[in-house]
Write an enzyme that holds these catalytic residues in place. Structure first.
Site, PDB file in Angstrom:
ATOM      1  N   GLU A 138       5.657  -2.330  15.841  1.00 16.65           N
ATOM      2  CA  GLU A 138       5.425  -1.106  16.593  1.00 16.65           C
ATOM      3  C   GLU A 138       5.314  -1.301  18.054  1.00 16.65           C
ATOM      4  OE1 GLU A 138       1.809  -0.019  14.649  1.00 16.65           O
ATOM      5  OE2 GLU A 138       2.556   0.205  12.709  1.00 16.65           O
ATOM      6  N   ASN A 168       9.980  -4.060  13.903  1.00 16.94           N
ATOM      7  CA  ASN A 168       9.265  -3.131  12.782  1.00 16.94           C
ATOM      8  C   ASN A 168       8.747  -1.923  13.315  1.00 16.94           C
ATOM      9  OD1 ASN A 168       9.020  -2.452   9.827  1.00 16.94           O
ATOM     10  ND2 ASN A 168       6.581  -3.063  10.298  1.00 16.94           N
ATOM     11  N   HIS A 215       6.147   5.595   6.247  1.00 17.75           N
ATOM     12  CA  HIS A 215       4.970   6.230   5.891  1.00 17.75           C
ATOM     13  C   HIS A 215       5.103   8.007   5.968  1.00 17.75           C
ATOM     14  CE1 HIS A 215       2.619   2.540   5.658  1.00 17.75           C
ATOM     15  NE2 HIS A 215       2.939   2.071   7.178  1.00 17.75           N
ATOM     16  N   GLU A 221       7.207  -0.391   4.478  1.00 23.31           N
ATOM     17  CA  GLU A 221       5.900  -0.060   4.154  1.00 23.31           C
ATOM     18  C   GLU A 221       5.733   1.425   3.485  1.00 23.31           C
ATOM     19  OE1 GLU A 221       3.535  -0.346   7.660  1.00 23.31           O
ATOM     20  OE2 GLU A 221       4.618  -2.390   8.322  1.00 23.31           O
ATOM     21  N   ASP A 280       5.352   4.572   1.649  1.00 19.55           N
ATOM     22  CA  ASP A 280       4.196   5.522   0.853  1.00 19.55           C
ATOM     23  C   ASP A 280       4.426   6.945   1.352  1.00 19.55           C
ATOM     24  OD1 ASP A 280       2.917   5.626   3.366  1.00 19.55           O
ATOM     25  OD2 ASP A 280       1.480   4.042   2.784  1.00 19.55           O
TER      26      ASP A 280
END
Length: 461
Positions: free
Chosen positions: A158, A199, A235, A263, A265
């Site tokens: 990030e 990432n 996300h 990651e 979701d």
């Protein structure tokens, strides 16, 4: 990326199709061919995130072992865990994740070496002329500890603001933008066989932030800096997967890089309902299909195993139900759509012929099968003139099928001639009314629907 928690989702448990699930065996949600097998047949991996506390949950680990072939440690390799004070290292939690992965024939994505968050105070308190040495020592020590044990590292996590500029964190403030190249070179020197990633989140579609990442990795590649891939955290909010996601992935791979969904979701405003669960299923399939369509998309990882261990409710109040598994680790519609996207699913629907004139029941069933697993939904209709008080539906499973879990009924035995009996809340069926139940099963090739239905001793069809 988020701090992974083990808090239960704020919403009441939602199960497949909104039905309350009752496990027949302790291997909840672990039946059938795992997503990992379907993914591997397509040349990619399908992973999850685990924390050390997750490892004591036998239901969670059963699902993880059956379904996933890549593990990302939720918190156990971050700086505040691995080096809480200067020069004092703690690799025990990360080692526990690696040990679990090795014992279940899973690979590991190392996460992460450099991140502005979950950074111990001593790092932020260093004079700027000491930050580079501390960063290089941390990367070298941790990457050396795990040398040869990891598939990849998220070297820097990030690094971008939403406008595509670099965050002004401790590392940028001390070293400028050059800290990223230095971190990658240091990680490569310590573990030359690990894939090295940058990432970030909100870089899945084409926007200012992903443009910033694209410019950076283009520069790093042109400078010969060792970088292998870009991680798209993914996300999402239900219904908001970017339409430009595939094109965005393709422009990164055109630079000679891998991309990974790291990651995944897809959060829902609670309570979830059949419509939002259906949209979530569409979103998951879209993401998987995007990966499969891009030749250097190497895999997909969901953040957490199920809704019960998701970080979403604790971070976004009123939202949750963001994974493929509910709070009881039973598969949701997103699981089935993911299996279908991976090429392992076929759906057939069978309706029994009209019952004979003196029959008092009719049965409709639907089978959703993939490789060595299937789910089946069965509806019983009371076609008689008297209410049914307590029911037992007997039927014969196809050869090679074995029931592993059921909802709205108890089923015994698990194969051959079986009987599905009502549970406490659905034993009464008025004339003209219906009751539904279902089950999950493994199979050895025969995915046929059951036959010879009899309700309380009376043949239905």
């Amino acid at each position: 990326m988020p701090r992974t928690t083990t808090a239960l989702a704020a919403a009441a448990t939602l199960a497949v199709g909104g039905l309350l699930l009752a496990a027949v065996t302790s291997q909840a949600g672990a039946a059938g061919t795992g997503l990992k097998t379907l993914a591997e047949a397509k040349g990619i991996y399908f992973g999850t995130a685990l924390t050390q506390s997750n490892l004591s949950n036998s239901t969670l680990t059963a699902v993880a072992g059956a379904q996933f072939d890549m593990v990302t440690p939720g918190n156990e390799m971050k700086w505040d865990t691995t080096e809480p004070s200067n020069g004092s290292y703690n690799f025990g939690p990360g080692d526990a994740i690696v040990s679990f992965a090795q014992s279940h024939d899973m690979r590991v994505r190392g996460h992460n070496l450099v991140w502005h968050s979950q950074l111990p105070g001593w790092v932020n308190g260093l004079p700027s002329n000491q930050v580079q040495a501390a960063m290089e020592a941390h990367i070298t020590t941790e990457a050396t500890h795990y040398k040869g044990k990891l598939y990849a590292w998220d070297v820097v996590n990030e690094p971008f603001n939403e406008d595509g500029s670099l965050r002004q964190d401790a590392f940028y403030n001390a070293m400028g933008s050059g800290y990223l190249a230095d971190a990658l070179r240091t990680a490569h020197a310590a573990d030359p066989n690990a894939k090295l990633y940058l990432n970030d989140y909100n870089i899945e579609g084409q926007n200012a932030k992903s443009d910033g990442m694209y410019r950076l990795v283009s520069q790093l590649k042109s400078q010969g800096v060792p970088i292998d891939g870009v991680g798209l955290e993914s996300h999402f909010i239900v219904g908001q997967v970017p339409s430009s996601m595939r094109a965005n992935m393709q422009r990164f791979t055109a630079l000679g890089l891998d991309v990974a969904i790291t990651e995944l979701d897809d959060r829902i405003q609670l309570p979830a309902n059949s419509s939002t669960l259906a949209q979530q299923a569409t979103d998951y399939a879209t993401v998987v299909n995007n990966c499969l369509a891009v030749s250097r998309c190497v895999g997909v990882s969901q953040w957490g195993v199920g809704d019960a261990d998701s970080w979403i409710p604790g971070t976004f109040p009123g939202q949750g139900a963001a994974t493929m598994y509910d709070n009881n680790y039973q598969p949701k519609p997103a699981y089935n759509s993911t299996a279908t996207a991976l090429g392992g699913s076929t759906t057939t629907t069978t309706t029994t012929p009209p019952p004979p004139p003196n029959s008092t029941c009719a049965v409709t069933d639907s089978v959703n099968a993939w490789n060595t697993g299937l789910t089946e939904s069965i509806t019983i209709t009371n076609t008689g003139t008297a209410p049914i008080n307590g029911w037992s539906l007997a039927f014969t499973l196809a050869g090679g099928q074995t029931v592993t879990s059921a909802w709205n009924a108890s089923i015994t035995p698990a194969s051959g001639q079986v009987a599905a009996k009502n549970v406490g809340y659905n034993g009464s069926v008025a004339p003209g009314a219906s009751v539904s139940f279902g089950f999950q099963a493994t199979h050895t090739g025969n995915t046929s629907a059951p036959g010879d239905f009899t309700l309380n001793g009376t043949r239905c069809a």
